[in-house]
Design a protein around this motif. Structure first.
Motif, PDB file in Angstrom:
ATOM      1  N   LEU A 115     -15.768   6.587  15.663  1.00  8.90           N
ATOM      2  CA  LEU A 115     -15.074   7.564  14.820  1.00  8.90           C
ATOM      3  C   LEU A 115     -16.047   8.598  14.262  1.00  8.90           C
ATOM      4  O   LEU A 115     -15.733   9.792  14.205  1.00  8.90           O
ATOM      5  N   LEU A 116     -17.230   8.158  13.858  1.00  6.04           N
ATOM      6  CA  LEU A 116     -18.244   9.110  13.379  1.00  6.04           C
ATOM      7  C   LEU A 116     -18.642  10.074  14.490  1.00  6.04           C
ATOM      8  O   LEU A 116     -18.747  11.282  14.279  1.00  6.04           O
ATOM      9  N   TRP A 117     -18.879   9.528  15.688  1.00  9.53           N
ATOM     10  CA  TRP A 117     -19.254  10.370  16.825  1.00  9.53           C
ATOM     11  C   TRP A 117     -18.135  11.347  17.155  1.00  9.53           C
ATOM     12  O   TRP A 117     -18.378  12.537  17.372  1.00  9.53           O
ATOM     13  N   LEU A 118     -16.906  10.861  17.202  1.00  7.89           N
ATOM     14  CA  LEU A 118     -15.761  11.716  17.499  1.00  7.89           C
ATOM     15  C   LEU A 118     -15.621  12.816  16.448  1.00  7.89           C
ATOM     16  O   LEU A 118     -15.368  13.978  16.776  1.00  7.89           O
ATOM     17  N   GLY A 119     -15.822  12.469  15.181  1.00  9.82           N
ATOM     18  CA  GLY A 119     -15.760  13.458  14.109  1.00  9.82           C
ATOM     19  C   GLY A 119     -16.793  14.561  14.301  1.00  9.82           C
ATOM     20  O   GLY A 119     -16.500  15.753  14.132  1.00  9.82           O
ATOM     21  N   LYS A 120     -18.004  14.170  14.677  1.00  9.75           N
ATOM     22  CA  LYS A 120     -19.068  15.164  14.927  1.00  9.75           C
ATOM     23  C   LYS A 120     -18.708  16.054  16.116  1.00  9.75           C
ATOM     24  O   LYS A 120     -18.941  17.264  16.087  1.00  9.75           O
ATOM     25  N   GLN A 121     -18.147  15.436  17.160  1.00  7.80           N
ATOM     26  CA  GLN A 121     -17.777  16.222  18.336  1.00  7.80           C
ATOM     27  C   GLN A 121     -16.662  17.203  18.009  1.00  7.80           C
ATOM     28  O   GLN A 121     -16.689  18.361  18.445  1.00  7.80           O
ATOM     29  N   LEU A 122     -15.686  16.764  17.238  1.00  6.87           N
ATOM     30  CA  LEU A 122     -14.597  17.662  16.841  1.00  6.87           C
ATOM     31  C   LEU A 122     -15.118  18.788  15.957  1.00  6.87           C
ATOM     32  O   LEU A 122     -14.708  19.948  16.093  1.00  6.87           O
ATOM     33  N   LYS A 123     -16.034  18.476  15.069  1.00 12.42           N
ATOM     34  CA  LYS A 123     -16.620  19.501  14.183  1.00 12.42           C
ATOM     35  C   LYS A 123     -17.346  20.546  15.024  1.00 12.42           C
ATOM     36  O   LYS A 123     -17.185  21.759  14.826  1.00 12.42           O
ATOM     37  N   LYS A 124     -18.132  20.095  16.021  1.00 15.93           N
ATOM     38  CA  LYS A 124     -18.833  21.025  16.910  1.00 15.93           C
ATOM     39  C   LYS A 124     -17.835  21.897  17.669  1.00 15.93           C
ATOM     40  O   LYS A 124     -18.011  23.103  17.809  1.00 15.93           O
ATOM     41  N   TRP A 126     -14.735  22.730  16.848  1.00 20.32           N
ATOM     42  CA  TRP A 126     -14.073  23.698  15.970  1.00 20.32           C
ATOM     43  C   TRP A 126     -15.024  24.800  15.546  1.00 20.32           C
ATOM     44  O   TRP A 126     -14.615  25.961  15.386  1.00 20.32           O
ATOM     45  N   GLN A 127     -16.306  24.472  15.406  1.00 23.05           N
ATOM     46  CA  GLN A 127     -17.280  25.492  15.015  1.00 23.05           C
ATOM     47  C   GLN A 127     -17.493  26.490  16.150  1.00 23.05           C
ATOM     48  O   GLN A 127     -17.642  27.684  15.915  1.00 23.05           O
ATOM     49  N   THR A 128     -17.519  26.002  17.385  1.00 22.38           N
ATOM     50  CA  THR A 128     -17.740  26.916  18.523  1.00 22.38           C
ATOM     51  C   THR A 128     -16.455  27.637  18.917  1.00 22.38           C
ATOM     52  O   THR A 128     -16.493  28.721  19.457  1.00 22.38           O
ATOM     53  N   ALA A 129     -15.306  27.038  18.613  1.00 26.00           N
ATOM     54  CA  ALA A 129     -14.019  27.656  18.970  1.00 26.00           C
ATOM     55  C   ALA A 129     -13.673  28.789  18.023  1.00 26.00           C
ATOM     56  O   ALA A 129     -12.923  29.698  18.381  1.00 26.00           O
ATOM     57  N   ASN A 130     -14.198  28.771  16.813  1.00 22.48           N
ATOM     58  CA  ASN A 130     -13.860  29.803  15.832  1.00 22.48           C
ATOM     59  C   ASN A 130     -14.904  30.828  15.769  1.00 22.48           C
ATOM     60  O   ASN A 130     -15.742  31.304  15.686  1.00 22.48           O
TER      61      ASN A 130
END
Length: 130
Positions: A115-124, A126-130
């Protein structure tokens, strides 16, 4: 133990009454091999192949089988079962409970890490998508 021996006797009797039925008993899974070992001792090792259980089975039952096929021969297996007492069954249940608790804790830790890894991947993402 008596129930198992009764079942074997009933199968043999059914064969002898003229029916065209042949019974063969056997097993072939890690869980059963572990269960046999747990009657006599702890076993917290993970094995990748069932043939590796011959060492702990030999240790637990004070035997010297060269391989699992030798252990599985009916006469050998029955002799080994004859070594088990009710107290061994109780011990096996307690040892199995310990393994279950360890596995539950390990699973919870793995879920947290994922879950921590998935959270980091989602954060990355969303940061690159915006």
């Amino acid at each position: 133990m008596k129930g198992f021996q009764d079942a074997l006797a009933n199968m043999k009797e059914a064969q002898n009454i003229g029916k065209q039925i042949t019974y063969k008993s056997g097993y072939s899974n890690f869980t059963f091999d572990l269960w046999i070992v747990l009657h006599m001792m702890d076993c917290n090792t993970s094995y990748s192949h069932r043939r590796q259980y011959v060492t702990p089975i030999n240790q637990a039952l004070d035997e010297r089988f060269e391989n699992m096929d030798e252990f599985k021969k009916e006469a050998n297996f029955k002799r080994c079962l004859g070594k088990l007492q009710l107290s061994n069954v109780i011990d096996a249940v307690e040892r199995a409970k310990k393994i279950t608790c360890i596995n539950i804790k390990d699973t919870a830790i793995i879920k947290k890490i994922l879950l921590l890894w998935l959270g980091k991947q989602l954060k990355k993402y969303w940061q690159t998508a915006n």
